[in-house]
Design a protein around this motif. Structure first.
Motif, mmCIF file in Angstrom:
data_model
loop_
_atom_site.group_PDB
_atom_site.id
_atom_site.type_symbol
_atom_site.label_atom_id
_atom_site.label_comp_id
_atom_site.label_asym_id
_atom_site.label_seq_id
_atom_site.Cartn_x
_atom_site.Cartn_y
_atom_site.Cartn_z
ATOM 1 N N VAL A 1 121.932 64.830 82.588
ATOM 2 C CA VAL A 1 121.480 64.806 83.894
ATOM 3 C C VAL A 1 120.597 63.317 84.001
ATOM 4 C CG1 VAL A 1 120.194 65.764 85.833
ATOM 5 C CG2 VAL A 1 121.707 67.269 84.550
ATOM 6 N N ILE A 2 121.004 62.705 85.152
ATOM 7 C CA ILE A 2 120.055 61.383 85.285
ATOM 8 C C ILE A 2 119.246 61.385 86.376
ATOM 9 C CG2 ILE A 2 120.270 58.837 85.365
ATOM 10 C CD1 ILE A 2 123.211 58.955 83.797
ATOM 11 N N GLN A 3 118.103 61.056 86.424
ATOM 12 C CA GLN A 3 117.126 60.944 87.523
ATOM 13 C C GLN A 3 116.665 59.719 87.509
ATOM 14 O OE1 GLN A 3 115.423 65.107 86.689
ATOM 15 N NE2 GLN A 3 114.744 64.404 88.601
ATOM 16 N N SER A 4 116.349 59.101 88.928
ATOM 17 C CA SER A 4 115.725 57.863 89.115
ATOM 18 C C SER A 4 115.079 57.964 90.310
ATOM 19 C CB SER A 4 117.006 56.884 89.248
ATOM 20 O OG SER A 4 117.683 56.935 90.266
ATOM 21 N N PRO A 5 113.831 57.166 90.505
ATOM 22 C CA PRO A 5 113.409 56.557 89.242
ATOM 23 C C PRO A 5 112.762 57.552 88.399
ATOM 24 C CG PRO A 5 111.910 56.451 91.226
ATOM 25 C CD PRO A 5 113.229 56.966 91.597
ATOM 26 N N ARG A 6 112.231 57.011 87.204
ATOM 27 C CA ARG A 6 111.507 57.988 86.260
ATOM 28 C C ARG A 6 110.067 58.248 86.713
ATOM 29 N NH1 ARG A 6 113.510 59.087 81.344
ATOM 30 N NH2 ARG A 6 111.751 60.607 81.245
ATOM 31 N N HIS A 7 109.457 57.139 87.129
ATOM 32 C CA HIS A 7 108.212 57.280 87.672
ATOM 33 C C HIS A 7 108.017 56.679 89.138
ATOM 34 C CE1 HIS A 7 106.434 58.117 83.826
ATOM 35 N NE2 HIS A 7 107.463 57.324 83.073
ATOM 36 N N LEU A 8 107.392 56.942 90.037
ATOM 37 C CA LEU A 8 107.161 56.651 91.478
ATOM 38 C C LEU A 8 105.860 56.640 91.702
ATOM 39 C CD1 LEU A 8 108.796 55.086 93.812
ATOM 40 C CD2 LEU A 8 109.258 57.784 94.196
ATOM 41 N N ILE A 9 105.220 55.707 92.419
ATOM 42 C CA ILE A 9 103.727 55.658 92.985
ATOM 43 C C ILE A 9 103.973 55.301 94.495
ATOM 44 C CG2 ILE A 9 101.477 54.691 92.971
ATOM 45 C CD1 ILE A 9 101.768 54.104 89.795
#
Lengths: 111, 112
Positions: B4-12
């Motif tokens: 499973v791919i998630q995007s983005p990995r980090h978000l501010i």
């Protein structure tokens, strides 16, 4: 938690010892899964045991399932410092396609 | 096989902004689930989709919405972000019949 309860909540052992974590749940299930999560990281699927199975092995992991007691245990043998993580059981509820996580056991393996 | 791919990995994000998280399920998986994990908490089920239709709803705030597209990827839209929305957001996918969920690595959302 929504369904599963892990026991103990925290466990600290020496490297090389075995670690046993227990999980209890409330409803009938299709399967039960164990996941590992390193601090602040993603969930890593460890093992799935179906409701008609009683025991399953994967490497140093041994999982048992007792549907009459609605409980499962995860045994990690010959633990390593790298096994330090939180371990969650997750249940896939029968008929309702609901999937619940327990509150997790924090395992600390001291080198 | 790809997971499973998630995007983005980090978000501010800042308070009151919006955020969109994306999830790409494992090939041929028809069901997607979203979970939210606050600091020190266990993952809480938000919502799930099967064949592009909502199949189950958990503790998803009204400020959040989600959908599943024809290619089975899913997006979680979060509006009027609050500090308390800071969490790890996991997506999982499965085949509807098997119930064997596989989780993505998560998106870490930080709301300032």
């Amino acid at each position: 938690s929504q369904q599963g309860e892990e026991d103990p909540q925290a466990l600290s052992i020496q490297e090389g010892e075995n670690a046993t974590m227990n999980c209890s749940y409330k409803t009938s299930i299709n399967n039960l899964q164990w996941y590992r999560q390193n601090s602040g990281r993603g969930l890593v699927h460890l093992i799935l045991i179906r409701s008609n199975e009683r025991e399953k092995h994967s490497g140093r992991l041994r999982v048992t399932l007792d549907t009459s007691k609605k409980s499962s245990s995860l045994l990690i043998t010959a633990s390593r410092a790298a096994d330090t993580a939180s371990y969650f059981c997750a249940t896939d509820e029968l008929n309702f396609n609901k999937f619940y996580f327990g509150s997790g056991t924090k395992l600390n393996v001291k080198p | 096989a790809a997971g499973v791919i998630q995007s983005p990995r980090h978000l501010i994000k800042e308070k009151r902004e919006t955020a969109t998280l994306k999830c790409y399920p494992i090939s041929r998986h028809d069901t997607v689930y979203w979970y939210q994990q606050g600091p020190g908490q266990d993952p809480q089920f938000l919502i799930s989709f099967y064949e592009k239709m909502q199949s189950d709803k958990g503790s998803i705030p009204d400020r959040f919405s989600a959908q599943q597209f024809s290619d089975y990827h899913s997006e979680l839209n979060m509006s009027s972000l609050e500090l308390g929305d800071s969490a790890l957001y996991f997506c999982a996918s499965s085949l509807w019949e098997s119930g064997e969920r596989f989780f993505g690595p998560g998106t870490r959302l930080t709301v300032l």
